[in-house]
Design a protein around this motif. Sequence first.
Motif, mmCIF file in Angstrom:
data_model
loop_
_atom_site.group_PDB
_atom_site.id
_atom_site.type_symbol
_atom_site.label_atom_id
_atom_site.label_comp_id
_atom_site.label_asym_id
_atom_site.label_seq_id
_atom_site.Cartn_x
_atom_site.Cartn_y
_atom_site.Cartn_z
ATOM 1 N N PHE A 234 11.769 -0.998 -6.225
ATOM 2 C CA PHE A 234 10.938 -0.296 -7.211
ATOM 3 C C PHE A 234 9.547 -0.125 -6.633
ATOM 4 O O PHE A 234 8.958 -1.087 -6.119
ATOM 5 C CB PHE A 234 10.869 -1.087 -8.518
ATOM 6 C CG PHE A 234 10.002 -0.440 -9.573
ATOM 7 C CD1 PHE A 234 10.544 0.465 -10.479
ATOM 8 C CD2 PHE A 234 8.645 -0.729 -9.650
ATOM 9 C CE1 PHE A 234 9.750 1.066 -11.445
ATOM 10 C CE2 PHE A 234 7.839 -0.129 -10.615
ATOM 11 C CZ PHE A 234 8.398 0.773 -11.505
ATOM 12 N N THR A 235 9.004 1.085 -6.726
ATOM 13 C CA THR A 235 7.664 1.329 -6.181
ATOM 14 C C THR A 235 6.944 2.423 -6.962
ATOM 15 O O THR A 235 7.562 3.380 -7.445
ATOM 16 C CB THR A 235 7.730 1.733 -4.695
ATOM 17 O OG1 THR A 235 6.415 2.050 -4.218
ATOM 18 C CG2 THR A 235 8.627 2.939 -4.472
ATOM 19 N N ALA A 236 5.645 2.280 -7.082
ATOM 20 C CA ALA A 236 4.790 3.372 -7.542
ATOM 21 C C ALA A 236 4.521 4.286 -6.355
ATOM 22 O O ALA A 236 4.652 3.878 -5.199
ATOM 23 C CB ALA A 236 3.478 2.822 -8.087
ATOM 24 N N ASP A 237 4.158 5.532 -6.624
ATOM 25 C CA ASP A 237 3.831 6.442 -5.518
ATOM 26 C C ASP A 237 2.341 6.458 -5.210
ATOM 27 O O ASP A 237 1.934 6.848 -4.111
ATOM 28 C CB ASP A 237 4.337 7.862 -5.789
ATOM 29 C CG ASP A 237 3.675 8.522 -6.996
ATOM 30 O OD1 ASP A 237 3.049 7.814 -7.817
ATOM 31 O OD2 ASP A 237 3.791 9.757 -7.129
ATOM 32 N N ASN A 238 1.520 6.057 -6.155
ATOM 33 C CA ASN A 238 0.066 5.924 -5.961
ATOM 34 C C ASN A 238 -0.479 5.161 -7.154
ATOM 35 O O ASN A 238 0.269 4.826 -8.069
ATOM 36 C CB ASN A 238 -0.620 7.292 -5.820
ATOM 37 C CG ASN A 238 -0.183 8.321 -6.838
ATOM 38 O OD1 ASN A 238 0.484 9.299 -6.501
ATOM 39 N ND2 ASN A 238 -0.534 8.120 -8.095
ATOM 40 N N GLY A 239 -1.774 4.898 -7.140
ATOM 41 C CA GLY A 239 -2.376 4.226 -8.277
ATOM 42 C C GLY A 239 -2.451 5.142 -9.481
ATOM 43 O O GLY A 239 -2.232 6.352 -9.398
ATOM 44 N N GLY A 240 -2.766 4.551 -10.625
ATOM 45 C CA GLY A 240 -2.848 5.339 -11.848
ATOM 46 C C GLY A 240 -4.095 6.191 -11.910
ATOM 47 O O GLY A 240 -5.168 5.776 -11.476
ATOM 48 N N TYR B 7 0.817 -1.215 0.000
ATOM 49 C CA TYR B 7 0.000 0.000 0.000
ATOM 50 C C TYR B 7 0.851 1.265 0.000
ATOM 51 O O TYR B 7 1.910 1.329 0.638
ATOM 52 C CB TYR B 7 -0.931 0.014 1.211
ATOM 53 C CG TYR B 7 -2.109 -0.920 1.050
ATOM 54 C CD1 TYR B 7 -3.333 -0.452 0.578
ATOM 55 C CD2 TYR B 7 -1.985 -2.273 1.325
ATOM 56 C CE1 TYR B 7 -4.406 -1.314 0.405
ATOM 57 C CE2 TYR B 7 -3.044 -3.141 1.156
ATOM 58 C CZ TYR B 7 -4.260 -2.653 0.697
ATOM 59 O OH TYR B 7 -5.314 -3.514 0.509
ATOM 60 N N VAL B 8 0.349 2.257 -0.717
ATOM 61 C CA VAL B 8 0.934 3.590 -0.740
ATOM 62 C C VAL B 8 -0.165 4.583 -0.399
ATOM 63 O O VAL B 8 -1.268 4.196 -0.008
ATOM 64 C CB VAL B 8 1.553 3.893 -2.123
ATOM 65 C CG1 VAL B 8 2.831 3.111 -2.332
ATOM 66 C CG2 VAL B 8 0.563 3.597 -3.256
ATOM 67 N N GLN B 9 0.110 5.863 -0.537
ATOM 68 C CA GLN B 9 -0.903 6.892 -0.307
ATOM 69 C C GLN B 9 -1.593 7.237 -1.631
ATOM 70 O O GLN B 9 -1.075 6.921 -2.706
ATOM 71 C CB GLN B 9 -0.275 8.129 0.323
ATOM 72 C CG GLN B 9 0.395 7.868 1.679
ATOM 73 C CD GLN B 9 -0.539 7.240 2.691
ATOM 74 O OE1 GLN B 9 -0.268 6.177 3.231
ATOM 75 N NE2 GLN B 9 -1.666 7.884 2.947
ATOM 76 N N PRO B 10 -2.757 7.896 -1.599
ATOM 77 C CA PRO B 10 -3.515 8.110 -2.833
ATOM 78 C C PRO B 10 -2.956 9.176 -3.765
ATOM 79 O O PRO B 10 -3.383 9.259 -4.915
ATOM 80 C CB PRO B 10 -4.908 8.499 -2.332
ATOM 81 C CG PRO B 10 -4.695 9.022 -0.951
ATOM 82 C CD PRO B 10 -3.543 8.252 -0.391
ATOM 83 N N VAL B 11 -2.013 10.016 -3.296
ATOM 84 C CA VAL B 11 -1.388 11.018 -4.155
ATOM 85 C C VAL B 11 0.104 11.117 -3.825
ATOM 86 O O VAL B 11 0.590 10.529 -2.856
ATOM 87 C CB VAL B 11 -2.057 12.406 -4.033
ATOM 88 C CG1 VAL B 11 -3.424 12.420 -4.691
ATOM 89 C CG2 VAL B 11 -2.149 12.831 -2.573
ATOM 90 N N CYS B 12 0.806 11.942 -4.609
ATOM 91 C CA CYS B 12 2.267 11.953 -4.656
ATOM 92 C C CYS B 12 2.981 12.302 -3.347
ATOM 93 O O CYS B 12 3.718 11.490 -2.789
ATOM 94 C CB CYS B 12 2.734 12.940 -5.729
ATOM 95 S SG CYS B 12 2.015 12.693 -7.358
ATOM 96 N N SER B 13 2.834 13.548 -2.896
ATOM 97 C CA SER B 13 3.629 14.031 -1.764
ATOM 98 C C SER B 13 3.512 13.154 -0.521
ATOM 99 O O SER B 13 4.534 12.846 0.116
ATOM 100 C CB SER B 13 3.243 15.473 -1.417
ATOM 101 O OG SER B 13 3.488 16.349 -2.483
ATOM 102 N N VAL C 113 -4.595 3.077 -3.961
ATOM 103 C CA VAL C 113 -3.616 2.903 -2.885
ATOM 104 C C VAL C 113 -2.867 1.564 -2.898
ATOM 105 O O VAL C 113 -1.927 1.392 -2.123
ATOM 106 C CB VAL C 113 -4.276 3.098 -1.502
ATOM 107 C CG1 VAL C 113 -4.757 4.540 -1.346
ATOM 108 C CG2 VAL C 113 -5.433 2.124 -1.290
ATOM 109 N N ARG C 114 -3.262 0.617 -3.752
ATOM 110 C CA ARG C 114 -2.473 -0.600 -3.909
ATOM 111 C C ARG C 114 -1.413 -0.313 -4.969
ATOM 112 O O ARG C 114 -1.728 -0.052 -6.134
ATOM 113 C CB ARG C 114 -3.340 -1.778 -4.364
ATOM 114 C CG ARG C 114 -4.047 -2.515 -3.273
ATOM 115 C CD ARG C 114 -3.290 -3.716 -2.722
ATOM 116 N NE ARG C 114 -3.071 -4.748 -3.716
ATOM 117 C CZ ARG C 114 -3.968 -5.675 -4.051
ATOM 118 N NH1 ARG C 114 -5.180 -5.690 -3.500
ATOM 119 N NH2 ARG C 114 -3.683 -6.587 -4.956
ATOM 120 N N GLY C 115 -0.161 -0.356 -4.578
ATOM 121 C CA GLY C 115 0.903 0.026 -5.492
ATOM 122 C C GLY C 115 1.667 -1.160 -6.050
ATOM 123 O O GLY C 115 1.751 -2.220 -5.437
ATOM 124 N N THR C 116 2.229 -0.955 -7.229
ATOM 125 C CA THR C 116 3.135 -1.934 -7.811
ATOM 126 C C THR C 116 4.510 -1.766 -7.180
ATOM 127 O O THR C 116 5.039 -0.657 -7.111
ATOM 128 C CB THR C 116 3.240 -1.747 -9.328
ATOM 129 O OG1 THR C 116 1.987 -2.051 -9.930
ATOM 130 C CG2 THR C 116 4.312 -2.645 -9.923
#
Length: 515
Positions: free
Chosen positions: A274-280, A63-69, A314-317
């Motif tokens: 490697f991680t995404a910062d949020n979903g697409g 899990y990540v947060q829903p937006v970048c910062s 919020v589910r990140g790659t």
Amino acid sequence: MLFGSALFLLLGVTAASAAEHPHILFIVADDLGYHDLGFRGTRIKTPNLDQLAKEGVVLNQYYVQPVCSPSRASFLTGRYPIRYGMQHYVLSSSKAEGLNLSETLLPQRLKEAGYSTHAIGKWHLGFYTWEHTPTFRGFDSFYGFYGGGEDYFKHMAGKGYDFRRDKEARCGNGCSHVATEAKGGYSTTLFSEEAVNIVKEHDSSTPMFMYLAYQAVHAPREVPPSYVTPYDHIIEDSERRTFAGMLACMDEGIGNLTSALKEKGMMDNTLIIFTADNGGPIRGSSRCHICGDNTGTENYPLRGGKHSLWEGGVRGTSFVHGKMLATSGYYNEGLMHATDWFPTILSMLGLDPSPSGSKTLDGFNQWPLISQNQSSARNEVLINIDRLHNVNGPGVQGGEGHAAIRQGNWKLCLGDPGPPDIWSMPVNASLHAMPFAMKPTVTAWNTTVQLFDVVKDEREENDVAAANMDVVKSLLAKLQEYNSTVVPPIYTFGGGDPRSDPSKHGGAWTPWLEQ
């Protein structure tokens, strides 16, 4: 009435010998969808990333947060955004907003272990004073842009140019210059080339931490045509086709970087995260006026996308690669969160990840999970608490708020999880966000809860709250604990600070206040 904070204890430390500290390459992809990389079954070719994932460990419940910062702050602090007021939205370049200077960042701790530290790409954690910029926060060098987004070639963000090269010494403006030489260069290529050059010039006997935060694949949809042409007869949708080219360029750059690591003899001692910062960001929700920044991403089979608390937001790659992994080549289903990187990396090095003073560390040491395929050190993730959230979009004052938490297989959403809230078709040929079904989400803060078993129902189609009121009550009590210590958001409403105007600083975005 709701929420609060819980103190987490670090579980199990697996320390590496101080003499064997690995190099660490931490790669962030911006706005990457859950169903975008090649190994997820798309038509986009990402051979270098796919190979790293195949040889490493793919984190399937991450899990990540829903937006970048907020996500970037979580990576570097090990603490939930509610702890320092970054739970609401992204930081603005024109406002006096930034990650609190009292927060200790990962590169600052790594320097204690003798690491050289480099940041490349997107910062987006504030820059209204020099003290908020990367080389004042533990990085020896920075090459990239301070804000949240810009033109890939012109490097213009609104009415200001945003591209910097900051040197290591803490001497403010004297060690920083606006990198006008980058004009016309494609940012993904520039960042990859900078990373390669740092590796080539690095003394491999010194451990290196590189934070490579690509602008790709964030809007706008821009890429040299040569990267798009291979998809002319493969992908029909023009946005998805351009997006594929953007992702292919990033993949190529990562391939060049790993080749440089091999040529330098560093690859076998490099841990790659490697991680995404949020979903697409996806299209298709009439409730979402901010979802138009779609770059052709897809989150299939998950519901929703960037900005929302649905799984698609919020589910990140994420995956981890390195010869130091005791086990590899599999998909790990253990629960993990963006805050876990901070204590995982430090614990792996034998360093105490505990924050100073009375601060709460929300992350867990997940090195046993990642390296040895052991059980996750956590059974719970606070996805977010945002009292200002409004269904009309972020930044709208007087919103009713929302929150979400996951515990075991259960995910509870309180209030409106936010738009976009649809399901997308799998990405094949015609790639517009086409809903499987439209389920209206009419909820209100403090009044409506939804409960999902996101292991059995990862698409979040079946709200089972009514049949599991004991679970609902337990999770609401957990949220109540977190809410009791939430720090008010640092987000400021209204216009920006006129002193930030780039026209007053030679046409470039630059720190405009002094501490």
